[in-house]
Design an enzyme around this catalytic site. Sequence first.
Site, PDB file in Angstrom:
ATOM      1  N   THR A  19     103.590  -3.934 -43.700  1.00 14.40           N
ATOM      2  CA  THR A  19     103.531  -2.491 -43.470  1.00 14.40           C
ATOM      3  C   THR A  19     104.935  -1.919 -43.255  1.00 14.40           C
ATOM      4  O   THR A  19     105.243  -0.813 -43.671  1.00 14.40           O
ATOM      5  CB  THR A  19     102.670  -2.185 -42.222  1.00 14.40           C
ATOM      6  N   ARG A  23     108.353  -9.227 -41.266  1.00 15.83           N
ATOM      7  CA  ARG A  23     108.252  -9.586 -39.841  1.00 15.83           C
ATOM      8  C   ARG A  23     107.702 -10.988 -39.728  1.00 15.83           C
ATOM      9  O   ARG A  23     106.667 -11.308 -40.309  1.00 15.83           O
ATOM     10  CB  ARG A  23     107.319  -8.628 -39.102  1.00 15.83           C
ATOM     11  N   SER A 114     109.947  -4.121 -34.204  1.00 11.80           N
ATOM     12  CA  SER A 114     109.304  -2.964 -33.579  1.00 11.80           C
ATOM     13  C   SER A 114     108.715  -3.266 -32.201  1.00 11.80           C
ATOM     14  O   SER A 114     109.430  -3.683 -31.309  1.00 11.80           O
ATOM     15  CB  SER A 114     108.244  -2.424 -34.529  1.00 11.80           C
ATOM     16  N   HIS A 115     107.401  -3.106 -32.096  1.00 10.00           N
ATOM     17  CA  HIS A 115     106.717  -3.257 -30.814  1.00 10.00           C
ATOM     18  C   HIS A 115     106.320  -4.695 -30.538  1.00 10.00           C
ATOM     19  O   HIS A 115     105.686  -4.970 -29.529  1.00 10.00           O
ATOM     20  CB  HIS A 115     105.460  -2.384 -30.848  1.00 10.00           C
ATOM     21  N   LYS A 127     114.235  -4.816 -42.301  1.00 12.67           N
ATOM     22  CA  LYS A 127     113.637  -3.742 -43.096  1.00 12.67           C
ATOM     23  C   LYS A 127     114.747  -2.983 -43.806  1.00 12.67           C
ATOM     24  O   LYS A 127     115.808  -2.746 -43.229  1.00 12.67           O
ATOM     25  CB  LYS A 127     112.889  -2.818 -42.134  1.00 12.67           C
ATOM     26  N   ASP A 278     109.010   2.241 -27.799  1.00 14.66           N
ATOM     27  CA  ASP A 278     108.823   0.824 -28.135  1.00 14.66           C
ATOM     28  C   ASP A 278     110.153   0.109 -28.392  1.00 14.66           C
ATOM     29  O   ASP A 278     111.227   0.664 -28.143  1.00 14.66           O
ATOM     30  CB  ASP A 278     107.909   0.695 -29.355  1.00 14.66           C
ATOM     31  N   ASP A 280     112.053  -0.560 -31.012  1.00 13.64           N
ATOM     32  CA  ASP A 280     113.088   0.053 -31.849  1.00 13.64           C
ATOM     33  C   ASP A 280     113.124   1.577 -31.744  1.00 13.64           C
ATOM     34  O   ASP A 280     113.814   2.232 -32.534  1.00 13.64           O
ATOM     35  CB  ASP A 280     112.938  -0.388 -33.302  1.00 13.64           C
ATOM     36  N   ASP A 282     110.920   4.023 -32.296  1.00 15.73           N
ATOM     37  CA  ASP A 282     110.249   4.983 -33.182  1.00 15.73           C
ATOM     38  C   ASP A 282     108.866   5.384 -32.676  1.00 15.73           C
ATOM     39  O   ASP A 282     108.310   6.373 -33.124  1.00 15.73           O
ATOM     40  CB  ASP A 282     110.199   4.488 -34.634  1.00 15.73           C
ATOM     41  N   ARG A 283     108.316   4.617 -31.741  1.00 15.70           N
ATOM     42  CA  ARG A 283     106.992   4.976 -31.217  1.00 15.70           C
ATOM     43  C   ARG A 283     107.110   5.707 -29.884  1.00 15.70           C
ATOM     44  O   ARG A 283     108.125   5.577 -29.204  1.00 15.70           O
ATOM     45  CB  ARG A 283     106.156   3.723 -30.984  1.00 15.70           C
ATOM     46  N   LYS A 377     109.428   7.667 -37.977  1.00 26.72           N
ATOM     47  CA  LYS A 377     108.853   8.261 -36.776  1.00 26.72           C
ATOM     48  C   LYS A 377     109.894   8.166 -35.673  1.00 26.72           C
ATOM     49  O   LYS A 377     110.807   7.341 -35.754  1.00 26.72           O
ATOM     50  CB  LYS A 377     107.551   7.574 -36.393  1.00 26.72           C
TER      51      LYS A 377
HETATM   52  C1  G16 Z   1     104.563   0.140 -38.452  1.00 28.63           C
HETATM   53  C2  G16 Z   1     104.494   1.208 -39.493  1.00 28.63           C
HETATM   54  C3  G16 Z   1     103.443   2.216 -39.120  1.00 28.63           C
HETATM   55  C4  G16 Z   1     102.117   1.546 -38.854  1.00 28.63           C
HETATM   56  C5  G16 Z   1     102.288   0.441 -37.827  1.00 28.63           C
HETATM   57  C6  G16 Z   1     101.047  -0.403 -37.654  1.00 28.63           C
HETATM   58  O1  G16 Z   1     105.045   0.678 -37.273  1.00 28.63           O
HETATM   59  O2  G16 Z   1     105.719   1.858 -39.663  1.00 28.63           O
HETATM   60  O3  G16 Z   1     103.341   3.122 -40.167  1.00 28.63           O
HETATM   61  O4  G16 Z   1     101.187   2.465 -38.399  1.00 28.63           O
HETATM   62  O5  G16 Z   1     103.309  -0.433 -38.234  1.00 28.63           O
HETATM   63  O6  G16 Z   1     100.761  -1.030 -38.855  1.00 28.63           O
HETATM   64  P1  G16 Z   1      99.649  -2.118 -38.966  1.00 28.63           P
HETATM   65  O7  G16 Z   1      98.377  -1.450 -38.535  1.00 28.63           O
HETATM   66  O8  G16 Z   1      99.650  -2.533 -40.401  1.00 28.63           O
HETATM   67  O9  G16 Z   1      99.991  -3.245 -38.019  1.00 28.63           O
HETATM   68  P2  G16 Z   1     106.204  -0.041 -36.466  1.00 28.63           P
HETATM   69  O10 G16 Z   1     106.439   0.822 -35.262  1.00 28.63           O
HETATM   70  O11 G16 Z   1     105.640  -1.400 -36.118  1.00 28.63           O
HETATM   71  O12 G16 Z   1     107.352  -0.140 -37.401  1.00 28.63           O
END
Ligand code: G16
Length: 544
Positions: A19, A23, A114-115, A127, A278, A280, A282-283, A377
């Site tokens: 996504t 990772r 990310s998170h 990324k 979070d 990085d 963005d959340r 985001k």
């Molecule tokens: C990423 C994506 C988001 C997505 C999220 C969860 O966020 O940028 O668009 O909503 O993952 O994705 P999934 O449901 O496939 O785990 P982040 O903050 O992890 O980069």
Amino acid sequence: MTEIDTVSVTPFSDQRPGTSGLRKKVAVFRQPHYVETFVQAILDCVEGLAGATLVVGGDGRFFNSEAIQTILKMAAANGVGRVIVGAGGLLSTPAVSNLIRRRKALGGIILSASHNPGGPDGDFGIKYNVSHGGPAPESLTEAVFARTRSLSGYRIARAPDVALDKPGQAAIGAMAIEIVDPVADYAQMMETIVDFDAIRALFAGGFRMRFDAMSAVTGPYAVEILERRLGAPAGTVINAVPLPDFGGHHPDPNPVHAADLIAEMNGPDAPDFGAASDGDGDRNLIVAPGLFVAPSDSLAVLAALAPLAPAYADGLAGVARSLPTSRAVDRVAAALGLPAYETPTGWKFFANLLDAGRITLCGEESAGTGSNHVREKDGLWAVLVWLNIIARSGKRADAIMREHWSTYGRDYYSRHDYEEIDTAVADGLMADLRASLGGLPGRSFGGLTVESADDFSYTDPVDGSVSQRQGVRILFREDARVVFRLSGTGTSGATLRVYLERFEPHPGRHGLDTATVLAPVVAAAEAIAQIGGRTGRTAPTVVT
Ligand code: G16
């Protein structure tokens, strides 16, 4: 003369970006040549690399520093002209997006999972973002994946590590390296978007806020903006120092992993406003005194009230949400006559809509909201826009949320995650669900009757690209909905996400317990997908 080594490698077969980039567990990334293979594939697939500028930075998690040194040496060996890197190797994801745009860079490489948890046993990620500042589109990530399976070697400069501890200039061979303050450009941009004077007056009047940076990258940004520029008291930002293992915490701003913040906001002497971000940056998580604001609701509130912030004073061009995000924002768009778009999960799908000026605001259930100011985001931005709304409306966050529900109705919402289930079991569940869709309309499950059922397919209205199989959605006649999909960001086994919602128009029923309201939707989801029987799980791993 800097020497360039060409190192032969046997390709890896598991480097398909998910996504949001590649990772994996840290241990996977630490295999010899693993980072190098993926980075070489990126550099091979990006057009116009010779002499170009790249931005590089990460969330400071374990392995961040090693990966950055490797990337700098490889960028030099592959003809990059200049790399802009954050001091300490730090840059939040929205700050990278901003720097790419502001400095007209070709793109950027972000090091983050990310998170997801960090540390030697945690996760890492890489990324690539393109010149508009947003994540690479699927066409590029698929090309990178194909390249990882076919390349035979990578190029790397034989050079000492570059000191990145403070802003300044450096070089590897002919490639210039500019080490920048990670916060400065970002903070400056925020001053052009939200009403700093109004928020300053709010804090000066005694408004109390708690911001939990979760020992992740947002700490320095939040301290600079909230405490130094806006005058919030010192200590407003907690867990403000980025740590390689996030202090052992899971830097995911949701009610489960930000439990301390939620407890404080539900306590007797709760601050006026609570927020978190979070790994990085963005959340975001928004918490009012005694009231958790669901991310989908936060998006809807921003859609309705963002024009109170100077950058959006002329109104919004349109809004977008990902498929599993609740339909609360659609109701605002309908009332205000704004175009509304439904995209697959993944921030990359918003980029074309933003670039084409079709939308100003977008967001996701997974605690992400953003606007046309960058192409990611942006956690702290969302918090600042909320503060701007509070300051300009003179209302508390809980009052804003309740008034919103009175005006538009409430979409009760919850996400159930089943983590680390066997991949074959998860794939089988989704395959059978897809196969059953045609027979579902008209059938009833525990009092809810299926109105329609399909597998979401998205045709990008700007470039016509088609993304299929993006999630199974089932709509019930009772204005309820369930969406099933597999996560694209997990690193072990499969994660099944079940997104549940039900609309309630009557203000007298807006204060109910979410789990109680959604119980029939949960039961219908179970009856349709047989989650318990197939996975052996009697309950979700995480409920948010
Ligand atoms: C990423 C994506 C988001 C997505 C999220 C969860 O966020 O940028 O668009 O909503 O993952 O994705 P999934 O449901 O496939 O785990 P982040 O903050 O992890 O980069």
